[in-house]
Design an enzyme around this catalytic site. Structure first.
Site, PDB file in Angstrom:
ATOM      1  CG  ASP A  53       1.758   9.541  -4.232  1.00  0.00           C
ATOM      2  OD1 ASP A  53       2.406   8.940  -3.987  1.00  0.00           O
ATOM      3  OD2 ASP A  53       0.489   9.557  -3.461  1.00  0.00           O
ATOM      4  CG  HIS A  97      -4.741   6.595  -0.640  1.00  0.00           C
ATOM      5  ND1 HIS A  97      -3.571   6.950   0.194  1.00  0.00           N
ATOM      6  CD2 HIS A  97      -4.153   5.723  -1.607  1.00  0.00           C
ATOM      7  CE1 HIS A  97      -2.282   6.620  -0.426  1.00  0.00           C
ATOM      8  NE2 HIS A  97      -2.863   5.692  -1.308  1.00  0.00           N
ATOM      9  CG  ASP A  98      -3.274   2.964   0.999  1.00  0.00           C
ATOM     10  OD1 ASP A  98      -3.829   2.822  -0.484  1.00  0.00           O
ATOM     11  OD2 ASP A  98      -2.051   3.019   0.650  1.00  0.00           O
ATOM     12  CG  ASP A 104       3.160   4.327  -4.117  1.00  0.00           C
ATOM     13  OD1 ASP A 104       2.284   4.426  -3.149  1.00  0.00           O
ATOM     14  OD2 ASP A 104       3.080   3.315  -4.742  1.00  0.00           O
ATOM     15  CD  GLU A 158       2.727   3.172   1.019  1.00  0.00           C
ATOM     16  OE1 GLU A 158       1.786   2.991   1.262  1.00  0.00           O
ATOM     17  OE2 GLU A 158       3.157   3.126  -0.136  1.00  0.00           O
TER      18      GLU A 158
HETATM   19  C1  GLC Z   1       0.906   2.478  -2.219  1.00  0.00           C
HETATM   20  C2  GLC Z   1      -0.180   3.190  -2.288  1.00  0.00           C
HETATM   21  C3  GLC Z   1      -1.540   2.364  -2.689  1.00  0.00           C
HETATM   22  C4  GLC Z   1      -1.196   1.737  -3.856  1.00  0.00           C
HETATM   23  C5  GLC Z   1       0.106   0.765  -3.726  1.00  0.00           C
HETATM   24  C6  GLC Z   1       0.765   0.412  -5.368  1.00  0.00           C
HETATM   25  O1  GLC Z   1       0.541   1.491  -0.835  1.00  0.00           O
HETATM   26  O2  GLC Z   1      -0.598   3.916  -1.130  1.00  0.00           O
HETATM   27  O3  GLC Z   1      -2.686   3.128  -2.706  1.00  0.00           O
HETATM   28  O4  GLC Z   1      -2.233   0.676  -4.245  1.00  0.00           O
HETATM   29  O5  GLC Z   1       1.079   1.702  -3.130  1.00  0.00           O
HETATM   30  O6  GLC Z   1       1.003   1.623  -5.633  1.00  0.00           O
END
Ligand code: GLC
Length: 556
Positions: A98, A327-328, A200, A254
């Protein structure tokens, strides 16, 4: 379309904190993962995406990094990490790290320097601005984790930007020195042998110059000024040229709020930016008024509409990532399937979708067991900063009804996906011998890996079959996608075609039987059932049972 390993791969995401604890401190760790490598190999996945394991004070469970070159104490050491990488490579699997570079932790050395004085060489590694009109933040952007996205810092009398928690200051990508520091760090990990990155919130790194207010009154969303910002593609191309292009790696960005058109810019083959993005449109089908916590029922037409749009939008160029949870997000079986009577068939039906649409499938830990959402009755049992800040803002300080907010948390909260992996029916589900950092889902006695592995009809065994089948049948990876039924209320049906090979996929998304009416072209063809989630006994050609999934090979 060019054939590549990352199109053919199936990715499995590990959220280390909740995967497997090896030392009894209640927190999952790297040795825990090492002890489960055979499990992952048996499942058949090719790539592991590891959520952050870097040094972190864990304000946001590792997404707040204080040292990119060190492993988090709770998770182990660099030696443990190397053992993990080697163990994966020995088994023919790859490792995706990540990459969290929109922000760091406020405990990162760069930030300590940056906040120390206005003329510190690291000052411009972050985004500092004077307040507006005395004691107002520089603009009205809202943080994803509630409240203003700015925090005042006494030392120098200015505010810093944090799109996430106040312990996650945003990096200033307009500063070439910061960009070089990030590229050096990426090179460090690539030289260690990692096989790629999941990036991320990578589409938030470029903010519109001047950082304008969003609307007039009160807090504004702000996203038009930082999502897919003016220089994001320049920065990604630079990153690709200076770092990624030198290695044979996989990248997935992401990208919340990304449209198909925008995604093509990130992933187009000639653009030399990323290979895939995680789009969010299908994650928004149950959000009312653009607010995640205003839960509205989703419909199959809406969900399929979005998936179909992405399938066709990225058919010629770019490449889709396929996911239904991570995980989100809440657990997919609770959200899009049925976590009661039809838990097993609906988990398998959704798995069929993930492995038969065009794109690279991403499995989130526990999904292969059909793990479900959790409902804690007390806010005290929740751990996620997003949930806790939202509750504080809306219930403790605002006047929202606590019952309504708790219901929304039960449906949408990120902790749904973060309860520990359920390995067996023993104490703490075999996750830890200590006190788990978050409570375990009480259904672990029934839903766990040991039970799943000893049952030939389990969700786990079904995933295994799908993954194996994807390896033997290029049509599942490269076949053209075509929608069959428009706007059906219960069934999502489509074909995948590669040369002479035609596969037809029919998925019943409802808990009642559904009639599958195919047009002449297909109803006249012969068919062979390749994969299905119900016994062939009692199967009726034109009638799908609740949550039934069928994959046919069609021929004349
Ligand atoms: C992304 C991650 C999440 C995190 C956010 C800030 O969305 O997947 O878990 O809280 O970024 O880093």
């Amino acid at each position: 379309m060019e054939r590549t390993w990352w199109k053919e791969a199936v990715v499995y995401q590990i959220y280390p904190r909740s995967f497997k604890d090896s030392d009894g401190n209640g927190v999952g760790d790297i040795q825990g993962i090492v002890s489960k490598l055979d499990y992952l190999q048996e499942l058949g996945v090719d790539v592991i995406w590891l959520s952050p394991v870097y040094k972190s004070p864990n304000d946001d469970n590792g997404y707040d990094i204080s040292d990119y070159f060190e492993i988090m104490d709770e998770f182990g050491t660099m030696q443990d990490w190397t053992q993990l990488l080697d163990g994966l490579h020995e088994r023919g699997m790859k490792l995706l790290m990540d990459l969290v570079v929109n922000h760091t932790s406020d405990e990162h050395a760069w930030f300590a320097e940056s906040r120390s004085s206005r003329d510190n060489p690291y000052r411009d590694y972050y985004i500092w601005r004077p307040g507006k009109g005395g004691n107002m933040p520089p603009n009205n952007w809202r943080s994803f984790f509630s409240g203003s996205a700015w925090k005042y810092d006494d030392t120098t009398g200015e505010y810093y930007l944090h799109l996430f928690s106040k312990k996650q200051p945003d990096l200033n990508w307009d500063n070439p020195k910061l960009r070089q520091s990030v590229y050096e760090m990426m090179t460090f990990w690539l030289d260690k042998g990692v096989d790629g990155f999941r990036m991320d919130v990578i589409n938030l790194i470029s903010k519109v110059p001047g950082l304008p207010d969003d609307g007039e009154d009160g807090l504004g969303d702000g996203s038009p000024y930082f999502m897919n910002g003016p220089y994001v593609h320049d920065y990604l191309r630079e990153m690709n040229e200076q770092v990624l292009s030198k290695y044979d790696v996989m990248t997935v960005g992401e990208t919340p709020g990304v449209s198909v058109e925008e995604a093509l810019k990130y992933t187009g083959a000639d653009r030399k930016e990323l290979q895939m993005v995680f789009q969010f449109e299908h994650m928004d089908v149950d959000a009312g008024d653009g607010d995640k916590w205003t839960v509205v029922p989703w419909t199959l037409q809406k969900l399929c509409g979005v998936l179909h749009k992405w399938q066709t939008g990225l058919a010629e160029d770019g490449w889709n990532s396929l996911y239904l949870n991570n995980h989100d997000q809440p657990r997919m079986v609770s959200r899009f399937g049925n976590d009661g009577e039809y838990r097993v068939p609906s988990a398998k039906m959704l798995a069929t979708l993930l492995h038969t649409l065009k794109g690279t499938p991403y499995i989130y830990q526990g999904e292969e067991l059909g793990m479900t959402n959790i409902q804690f009755s007390s806010i005290e049992d929740y751990r996620d900063i997003e949930i806790l800040n939202m509750y504080e803002e809306r219930v403790t300080q605002g006047n929202a009804d606590p019952g309504t907010i708790m219901e929304a948390i039960h449906v949408k909260g990120r902790d749904n996906a973060r309860t520990p992996m359920q390995w067996n029916a023993g104490p703490n589900a075999g996750f830890t011998t200590g006190m788990p950092w978050i409570r375990i889902n009480p259904n672990y006695k029934e839903i766990n890996a040991e039970a799943s592995m000893s049952d030939p009809d389990s969700v786990f065994r079904y995933y295994q079959r799908l993954i194996a089948s994807r390896k033997q049948n290029p049509v599942m990876v490269y076949g053209d996608y075509q929608l069959l039924l428009q706007d059906h209320e219960q069934i999502y049906a489509y074909t995948r075609t590669l040369g002479e090979v035609i596969w037809l996929i029919a998925l019943n998304f409802s808990e009642s039987a559904a009639i599958l009416e195919l047009d002449d072209r297909y109803s006249g063809m012969k068919r062979e059932l390749i994969i299905g989630n119900y016994p062939e006994d009692g199967m009726e050609t034109e009638r799908l049972r609740p949550y039934e999934a069928r994959v046919y090979r069609m021929f004349t």
